[in-house]
Scaffold this active site. Structure first.
Site, short mmCIF file in Angstrom:
data_model
loop_
_atom_site.label_atom_id
_atom_site.label_comp_id
_atom_site.label_asym_id
_atom_site.label_seq_id
_atom_site.Cartn_x
_atom_site.Cartn_y
_atom_site.Cartn_z
N THR A 1 -12.77 7.84 -12.43
CA THR A 1 -11.68 7.34 -11.61
C THR A 1 -11.99 5.99 -10.98
OG1 THR A 1 -10.02 8.03 -9.97
CG2 THR A 1 -12.34 8.39 -9.41
N GLU B 1 0.82 -1.21 0.00
CA GLU B 1 0.00 0.00 0.00
C GLU B 1 0.85 1.27 0.00
OE1 GLU B 1 -3.90 1.98 0.42
OE2 GLU B 1 -3.12 0.11 -0.42
#
Length: 517
Positions: A509, A373
């Site tokens: 998006t 991440e």
């Protein structure tokens, strides 16, 4: 104690000065078979959600249960609808369409905060996309009840009408958080960030175009105007690259920090996408994207001291560069390639390809083959051991020496970022190596994330068996698996074209296709 092992030392030599990806033999067969396998993964994910969580928001696949983390409107169903359409999964398309008219977007089942941004990109974007896609061939033949298509538009407008009071601020920059239960109320925030305020304009403009009501576009475009012409000037430390937070009082920037990451990324993404949506009306958006892209190449490109063949994108605090990045930022290469295609500028395609190869190193360098991440690196062009240019912790030093980076957040929550970029890389070049890279990532993710009901987020990808986070995010279905499917489904009418003038769709998006004006 679990040992962190670099996968890169098992796969290729790290002594070279350039990245090389040899052809990899796979047993999956031709593209059509891979697309079929990805569709089956999608169907399993959907079935796990439908059997154990529908009509609630999010599946918890380890416990075969659910959490209502997006207002209890069934976010996985609505977010997944465009993926069901693109993958031509007729059963799930109609299951979702039957659900759409039943949602009450005027309130929530319980009091709680509503994120304007997340609601916009997942719910609003999903409904608009479903309407656009199912209103025309070849997707209209998936529908068993045509009234449900109109319900998608009706519900999108109902949702917008419920949300629009968020823009009732002194500046018109929306409050990022609202409530509808027990009564409509703004959270009372004093600031919003450029991603959450600047990732509304495509969807709200599209709704105005479909309905003929200009008020939706006017709201979002007024908010956007403060980001297109930032004030005061010192909050734009590099041309086109602004601060992160805006005042709701007057629309001025209150800081000069930023980059391509959380709270900023999709604002820049939408600049070039609005130009693609309508080049005549949104020329200023193109100019601002070019300025941001050129500054990114010049000022934010950063090379790890032990892997100078890699290019990551740094963050900034004013004009100070901070060598840190994230899985979120790995989508950026795709946005550069889209810009290069639309503007016919090879330099942006080339830089996007550099980012594609570089950010994929965060997958190749980890033993599970899945990128973390968040991560950092050391940049020798910056002052060493400064608070911005940190050295790796001792336990990560050996790994960093080989891989060039170390993980600062070890989770993987089923994000699409690098797969989105690899998709654009393949569409821009036709180089099947990018298909191979995407397939390798897909196999690694499925192997690690598969659980009894579906697929789960991962707690620590830097070790084998690093544990799970009991959650299957809706973007796993609508973004990650959709981009993977499109990578191998050559016949799709939605494919990005090497000639931008031939494109008829632009992805929001959340990877929801929106019909170009």
């Amino acid at each position: 104690m679990k040992m962190r092992v670099t996968k890169s030392c098992l796969l290729f030599s790290l002594t070279g000065s350039s990245l090389a990806y040899p052809k990899r033999e796979t047993s999956a067969g031709p593209d059509a078979q891979k697309a079929k396998a990805i569709k089956e993964t999608y169907q399993r994910s959907w079935k796990g959600y439908y059997d154990h969580a529908f009509p609630n928001d999010t599946l918890t696949p380890l416990t075969n249960s659910y959490v209502n983390d997006r207002n209890r409107w069934g976010v996985t169903a609505i977010d997944a609808i465009s993926a069901s359409i693109v993958l031509r999964d007729e059963k799930s398309v109609n299951q979702i369409l039957e659900f759409v008219p039943t949602i009450n977007f005027t309130t929530t089942a319980e009091p709680g905060d509503i994120s304007l941004f997340e609601t916009n990109i997942r719910y609003f974007g999903g409904l608009l996309s479903a309407y656009d896609l199912l209103s025309q061939e070849p997707w209209s033949d998936l529908v068993t009840n045509n009234t449900h298509v109109e319900a998608c538009l009706k519900q999108a407008q109902s949702l917008a009408d419920s949300l629009k009071f968020a823009f009732d601020t002194p500046s018109g920059v929306p409050d990022p958080i609202i409530q509808l239960n027990p009564e409509p109320k703004r959270h009372g925030s004093t600031q919003n960030n450029i991603a959450e305020a600047g990732t509304l304009v495509l969807e709200w403009t599209r709704l105005s175009d479909i309905t003929g009501d200009p008020r939706y576009a006017e709201l979002a475009q007024k908010a956007e105007s403060y980001m297109l012409k930032p004030s005061p000037p010192e909050t734009e430390p590099f041309p086109g690259l602004t601060g992160t937070f805006l005042s709701l009082e007057d629309g001025t920037f209150v800081d000069k920090d930023g980059g391509w990451g959380g709270y900023t990324d999709s604002f820049y993404e939408y600049l070039i996408k609005m130009f693609l949506y309508d080049p005549e009306e949104f020329g200023l958006y193109k100019e601002r994207w070019i300025a941001a892209a050129d500054s990114t190449i010049q000022f934010l490109s950063s090379h790890p001291s032990t892997r100078e063949d890699i290019t990551f994108l740094a963050q900034y605090a004013g004009t100070d560069i901070i060598p840190t990045s994230s899985h979120l930022a790995s989508f950026t290469g795709g946005n550069f390639m889209l810009g290069g295609i639309v503007l016919k500028e090879q330099k942006y395609i080339d830089f996007g390809l550099t980012l594609a190869n570089s950010y994929y190193e965060t997958y190749r360098g980890i033993i599970t083959g899945i990128g973390p991440e968040g991560f950092r690196w050391v940049d020798n062009t910056l002052p060493t051991n400064s608070t911005n240019n940190l050295q790796p912790p001792s336990e990560d030093a050996g790994f960093c020496e080989k891989a060039g980076f170390w993980a600062t957040s070890t989770a993987y929550i089923l994000r699409p970022g690098i797969l989105e970029t690899l998709y654009y890389a393949y569409r821009a070049t036709g180089d099947k190596n990018y298909q191979d890279m995407a397939w390798e990532a897909y196999e690694n993710i499925v192997a690690a994330a598969e659980t009894g009901a579906a697929f789960s987020s991962l707690r620590d990808v830097t070790v084998v068996g690093g544990g799970y986070i009991d959650k299957m995010e809706s973007f796993w279905l609508t973004e990650t698996l959709k981009y993977l499917f499109l990578m191998f489904d050559e016949e799709s009418e939605l494919q990005v074209q090497k000639e931008g003038s031939k494109m008829r769709w632009v992805f929001n998006t959340e990877a929801h296709p929106v019909k170009i004006r």
